[in-house]
Scaffold this active site. Structure first.
Site, short mmCIF file in Angstrom:
data_model
loop_
_atom_site.label_atom_id
_atom_site.label_comp_id
_atom_site.label_asym_id
_atom_site.label_seq_id
_atom_site.Cartn_x
_atom_site.Cartn_y
_atom_site.Cartn_z
N GLU A 121 27.95 -4.88 39.51
CA GLU A 121 28.18 -5.54 38.21
C GLU A 121 27.02 -6.47 37.86
O GLU A 121 27.19 -7.56 37.36
CB GLU A 121 29.49 -6.34 38.24
CG GLU A 121 30.70 -5.54 38.65
CD GLU A 121 31.99 -6.35 38.66
OE1 GLU A 121 32.03 -7.44 38.05
OE2 GLU A 121 32.98 -5.88 39.26
N GLU A 168 37.67 -8.52 44.83
CA GLU A 168 37.62 -9.96 45.07
C GLU A 168 38.70 -10.48 46.02
O GLU A 168 39.45 -11.41 45.71
CB GLU A 168 37.66 -10.70 43.73
CG GLU A 168 36.53 -10.26 42.81
CD GLU A 168 36.63 -10.81 41.40
OE1 GLU A 168 37.53 -11.62 41.13
OE2 GLU A 168 35.80 -10.42 40.55
#
Ligand code: G3I
Length: 369
Positions: free
Chosen positions: A277, A170
């Protein structure tokens, strides 16, 4: 031999940390028609791993392995595991700067025992900056050595066991305007801390695929563009980036076609792609007027779109397809809303329409319109 705690390494680097360092030394496709939801799930639905021409993964926690039903479902359905949190700094780095590995070692052993791949997740994340690092002196040299030491200690420990690492997780700002700020960026440089992480991870494990990983890449084209620009800059700098991950934490009313567009865009760089994910929330849907049944129908269509978009990639670009929580009850989203049911297996481990949609897509069959 256990790696030296963070502070010890910084001290050895003459980083002037010495006594001040309190560290003791770590799918607009043909969406499933209404029939899809009402179609009974085949009782003999084949295991996901048995029909997918690539690794199918799931996240896992060490305590999950004490649940015989879940352990058995993991072994039956998936061929890769991602430690959900126990290979991150929050678990490994102790307040005194030492490292602990019991839980990730257990997950690695389980994967090895069952012939599964292991995905290391993650080495560097803006969201986790343990006290032990924060207490390190402003000294850049000492901090860099502690940072490199950590990556070597963790990636080196699992060398030969992991198929890849989410090296930096991220890095892109929520709104896509540049990269996130973080302790790592402040101490080592906005770009340099990222490039250094990939170079160091490659030193520690030359055979691992080294992935960049982020979320909302399907929702926000600007974030996706910034993510791809970062990837291109890393490649141009010679950093050993060798895979791109899209987390895909989506809601059931994600606009059809966005996932497909995103996967195609990521694939444009030619690197292997990791759906890293995937979960499809019912309760996070923006459209609050949709019935539960309609949300479930759309959820199935989203799983179908994700799997079909992934299947459309060239084989060499299909790194793995990972679900974030195999059963509804295992999902992190349950803590946010007990009514959510984001997974492809229900609380009892029975396959849902989403599982059947994945099987259809992995077998190259389109759902009945
Ligand atoms: O199990 C312990 C419990 O024993 C302890 O009492 C409690 C309080 O300390 O912590 C529990 O562990 C928590 C763990 O989830 C299991 O529930 C950790 O504190 C908590 O930090 C951890 O959260 C994880 C989170 O990442 C942060 O690491 C979530 O499980 C995990 O689903 C989530 O996953 C992230 C990906 O890594 C990155 N992409 C987004 C995704 C969702 O946020």
């Amino acid at each position: 031999m256990d790696p030296p705690p963070l502070g010890e390494v910084a001290r050895r680097a003459g980083g002037g940390l010495g006594r001040r360092t309190v560290l003791a030394g770590a799918l607009a496709l043909s969406a499933c028609g209404p029939k899809a939801q009402s179609q009974p799930i085949p009782a003999d639905l084949p295991p996901l791993r048995s029909v997918a021409p690539f690794r199918v993964g799931a996240c896992v926690q060490a305590l999950h392995l004490d649940d015989p039903a879940l352990a058995a479902l993991l072994v039956r359905e998936v061929s890769q595991l991602t430690p959900e949190w126990q290979m991150k700094m929050e678990y490994i780095v102790q307040p005194d700067g030492s490292f602990r590995f019991e839980a990730p070692d257990r997950i690695a052993a389980f994967a090895r025992a069952h012939g599964m791949g292991l995905l290391g997740h993650n080495l560097v994340w803006y969201a986790q900056t343990p006290e032990a690092f924060q207490r390190l002196d402003e000294n850049r040299i000492g901090f860099a050595d502690a940072y490199r030491n950590y990556i070597h200690a963790v990636a080196g420990r699992y060398r030969g066991q992991v198929v890849g690492w989410d090296v930096v997780n991220e890095p892109v700002a929520e709104d896509g305007n540049g990269w996130r700020d973080s302790l790592w960026a402040q101490r080592l440089g906005a770009f340099e801390h990222i490039a250094l992480a990939y170079r160091t991870a490659h030193e520690a494990d030359p055979d691992a695929v080294l992935l960049l990983n982020d979320y909302n890449l399907e929702y926000f084209p600007k974030k996706r563009a910034t993510y791809l620009n970062l990837a291109e800059r890393l490649l141009a700098s010679g950093a050993p980036l060798t895979g791109l991950g899209a987390q895909m934490h989506v809601a059931a009313d994600v606009p059809p076609g966005e996932i497909t567009r995103m996967i195609r865009d990521l694939a444009s760089l030619g690197l292997p792609i990791h759906v890293s994910e995937l979960d499809v929330s019912l309760t996070r849907a923006e459209n609050k007027l949709l019935s539960r049944a309609e949300l479930q129908r759309r959820q199935t269509a989203v799983y179908a779109e994700a799997a079909e978009a992934f299947m459309a990639l060239p084989e060499r670009q299909r790194f793995a397809f990972t679900l974030w929580g195999l059963r509804d009850r295992d999902s992190w989203l349950r803590a946010e809303n007990a009514a959510d049911a984001p997974a492809v297996f229900d609380d009892a481990g029975r396959p849902k329409a989403g599982a059947a949609a994945l099987v259809d897509a992995f077998q190259g069959r389109r759902p009945q319109a």
